[in-house]
Design a protein around this motif. Sequence first.
Motif, short mmCIF file in Angstrom:
data_model
loop_
_atom_site.label_atom_id
_atom_site.label_comp_id
_atom_site.label_asym_id
_atom_site.label_seq_id
_atom_site.Cartn_x
_atom_site.Cartn_y
_atom_site.Cartn_z
N LEU A 166 0.83 -1.20 0.00
CA LEU A 166 0.00 0.00 0.00
C LEU A 166 0.87 1.26 0.00
N THR A 167 1.95 1.24 0.74
CA THR A 167 2.83 2.40 0.73
C THR A 167 3.51 2.56 -0.63
N GLU A 168 3.84 1.45 -1.28
CA GLU A 168 4.39 1.55 -2.63
C GLU A 168 3.35 2.11 -3.60
N TYR A 169 2.10 1.70 -3.43
CA TYR A 169 1.00 2.23 -4.26
C TYR A 169 0.90 3.75 -4.13
N ILE A 170 1.05 4.28 -2.93
CA ILE A 170 0.95 5.73 -2.72
C ILE A 170 2.00 6.48 -3.53
N THR A 171 3.15 5.86 -3.74
CA THR A 171 4.22 6.56 -4.47
C THR A 171 3.92 6.71 -5.96
N ILE A 172 2.93 6.01 -6.48
CA ILE A 172 2.63 6.04 -7.91
C ILE A 172 1.63 7.17 -8.20
N PRO A 173 1.99 8.16 -9.03
CA PRO A 173 1.08 9.29 -9.31
C PRO A 173 0.05 8.96 -10.38
N ASN A 174 -0.75 7.93 -10.12
CA ASN A 174 -1.73 7.47 -11.11
C ASN A 174 -3.04 8.26 -10.97
N VAL A 175 -2.98 9.56 -11.32
CA VAL A 175 -4.18 10.37 -11.26
C VAL A 175 -5.16 9.91 -12.33
N SER A 176 -6.41 10.15 -12.06
CA SER A 176 -7.49 9.68 -12.93
C SER A 176 -7.40 10.33 -14.31
N PRO A 177 -7.92 9.66 -15.34
CA PRO A 177 -7.80 10.18 -16.71
C PRO A 177 -8.31 11.60 -16.91
N ALA A 178 -9.30 12.04 -16.13
CA ALA A 178 -9.80 13.40 -16.27
C ALA A 178 -8.72 14.43 -15.98
N PHE A 179 -7.70 14.04 -15.25
CA PHE A 179 -6.63 14.96 -14.86
C PHE A 179 -5.30 14.65 -15.54
N ASP A 180 -5.30 13.61 -16.36
CA ASP A 180 -4.08 13.23 -17.09
C ASP A 180 -4.50 12.64 -18.43
N ARG A 181 -4.55 13.49 -19.45
CA ARG A 181 -4.96 13.01 -20.77
C ARG A 181 -4.00 11.97 -21.32
N ASP A 182 -2.77 12.00 -20.87
CA ASP A 182 -1.75 11.05 -21.35
C ASP A 182 -1.56 9.91 -20.36
N TRP A 183 -2.63 9.53 -19.67
CA TRP A 183 -2.50 8.51 -18.64
C TRP A 183 -1.94 7.20 -19.19
N GLU A 184 -2.31 6.86 -20.42
CA GLU A 184 -1.86 5.57 -20.95
C GLU A 184 -0.37 5.58 -21.30
N PRO A 185 0.13 6.55 -22.10
CA PRO A 185 1.57 6.55 -22.36
C PRO A 185 2.41 6.86 -21.13
N ASN A 186 1.87 7.62 -20.18
CA ASN A 186 2.64 7.92 -18.98
C ASN A 186 2.92 6.67 -18.15
N GLY A 187 2.00 5.72 -18.17
CA GLY A 187 2.25 4.42 -17.56
C GLY A 187 1.99 4.30 -16.07
N TYR A 188 1.60 5.39 -15.42
CA TYR A 188 1.40 5.30 -13.97
C TYR A 188 0.20 4.43 -13.61
N MET A 189 -0.88 4.55 -14.41
CA MET A 189 -2.05 3.73 -14.13
C MET A 189 -1.72 2.26 -14.29
N GLU A 190 -0.99 1.93 -15.34
CA GLU A 190 -0.61 0.54 -15.55
C GLU A 190 0.26 0.03 -14.41
N ALA A 191 1.15 0.87 -13.92
CA ALA A 191 2.00 0.47 -12.79
C ALA A 191 1.15 0.14 -11.57
N ALA A 192 0.13 0.95 -11.31
CA ALA A 192 -0.75 0.69 -10.17
C ALA A 192 -1.56 -0.58 -10.38
N VAL A 193 -2.05 -0.78 -11.59
CA VAL A 193 -2.83 -1.98 -11.90
C VAL A 193 -1.98 -3.23 -11.69
N VAL A 194 -0.77 -3.21 -12.21
CA VAL A 194 0.12 -4.38 -12.06
C VAL A 194 0.44 -4.63 -10.59
N LEU A 195 0.71 -3.57 -9.85
CA LEU A 195 1.04 -3.72 -8.43
C LEU A 195 -0.11 -4.37 -7.67
#
Length: 482
Positions: free
Chosen positions: A30-59
């Motif tokens: 959970l603490t590792e999850y907090i370090t990932i800046p996987n903000v929701s797509p409404a706030f990050d149009r480049d969420w997919e290429p940025n890779g933060y969401m994928e990192a959180a999903v994999v974790l």
Amino acid sequence: MTETTAAQPDTGSLADRIAAGWETAVMPTLTEYITIPNVSPAFDRDWEPNGYMEAAVVLVRDWLAARPVTGLTVDVQRLPGRTPLIVAEVAASDPTLSERTVLLYGHLDKQPEMTGWRDGLGPWTPVVDGDRLYGRGGADDGYAAFASMLAVEAAQAAGIPHARLLLLVEASEESGSDDLPAHIDRLAERIGTPELVVCLDSGCLDTERLWVTTSLRGMAAVALTVEVLTSGVHSGGASGIVPSSFRIIRQLLDRVEDAVTGQVLLPELHVEIPVERITAAHDTADALTRSPADEMPFAGTTQPMSSDAAQQYIARTWEPTLSYISADGLPPTSRAGNVLRPATTVGLSFRLPPTCDHEAALAAVTATLLADPPSGATVRVVGNSAPGWNAPPIAPWLAVALDAASTAAFGQPARTFGEGGTIPFIGMLGERFPDAQFVVTGVLGPGSNAHGPDEFLHLPMARGVTECIARLLGAHAVSPAP
């Protein structure tokens, strides 16, 4: 609850198992999850290429898949152009329960960073201070996937029976769950008809018991733009000739909100409040020593809109409100020249009563703002909406089970309350499964400050909620089938 207790031969060690699981299994990830800046797509149009969401999903996926839970399968459902959805399924503890389903829910996308974190804290820096874990998304709602599966793991270890379980962890909740309906449609056959829905994305009015949410507000979000020029012009030459885009926005806002009282003026956004919800608000106000206003960090001599605690509960759960959450076209004061600006955009967040038609509300707001533009200015409105939810009556077995679980975990019976936030998933499921029972609960208590600076997860509350979920799974397994 006598049957439920008999079916749980080893619950005396349940709290110890959960405490150990939180310390050794949940906290490191959970603490590792907090370090990932996987903000929701409404706030990050480049969420997919940025890779933060994928990192959180994999974790989260890998953590779930590694748990020693009998009958567990974990996969990620992917749809083109949409955020992924983690799907974890646990077979029923007994074949006789395989046709009964409990659906559990959480999300792993986050709100943006927000400024104002105190020294030593930050959105992507997990910090444990006493009973609190600070960092963005720990409480809203990263803990939910971990707590849900740990509850299952502890229940199995304690010999507590459970039905077939399906845990969904989405990645677009903070954007209004725009991607979730498509995922639910794809999963419709697998979901079936759940008897019980458990959601850990809500709040609590204190950390002394389990709090169960009985209503959620809907939402209509609008970006209002007024354009008066194609480019900025020296204010000395343009003022007095060109109308100010900000002044026109003020006029338009007066159509939807009383600037003195804060009352939303459009009838389409109001509903008749059920008598039982008004009564419940007064009961809650009488039971607690602090009012909602007591938890607000008011600046200076700012006063609440009402001094009556019951009215505060009603206002934040069953009355429409308008918050101004953003603005574009306004330069910072340190860099602002004497320019009559070409355009202004403001972000409006309408919270809607639980039973309000959110689509009709958005249509009414849009039509009102676009009608007869002052000075012939160009006015644009872009918006979206999400449904609220009013809980069905709590079944007798569940009422008993909630009190028993809360008493076992916290020493006090459960209480219910209306929540001011929005969880689109619950409104969606409420429409699809009107006969299901719902346990919407969570850890967002006084001061936890989800969406704002210094967000924290109250760790004892999280452990207590985890224990309650484990016990509720057992109570459902021995409850009468619908």
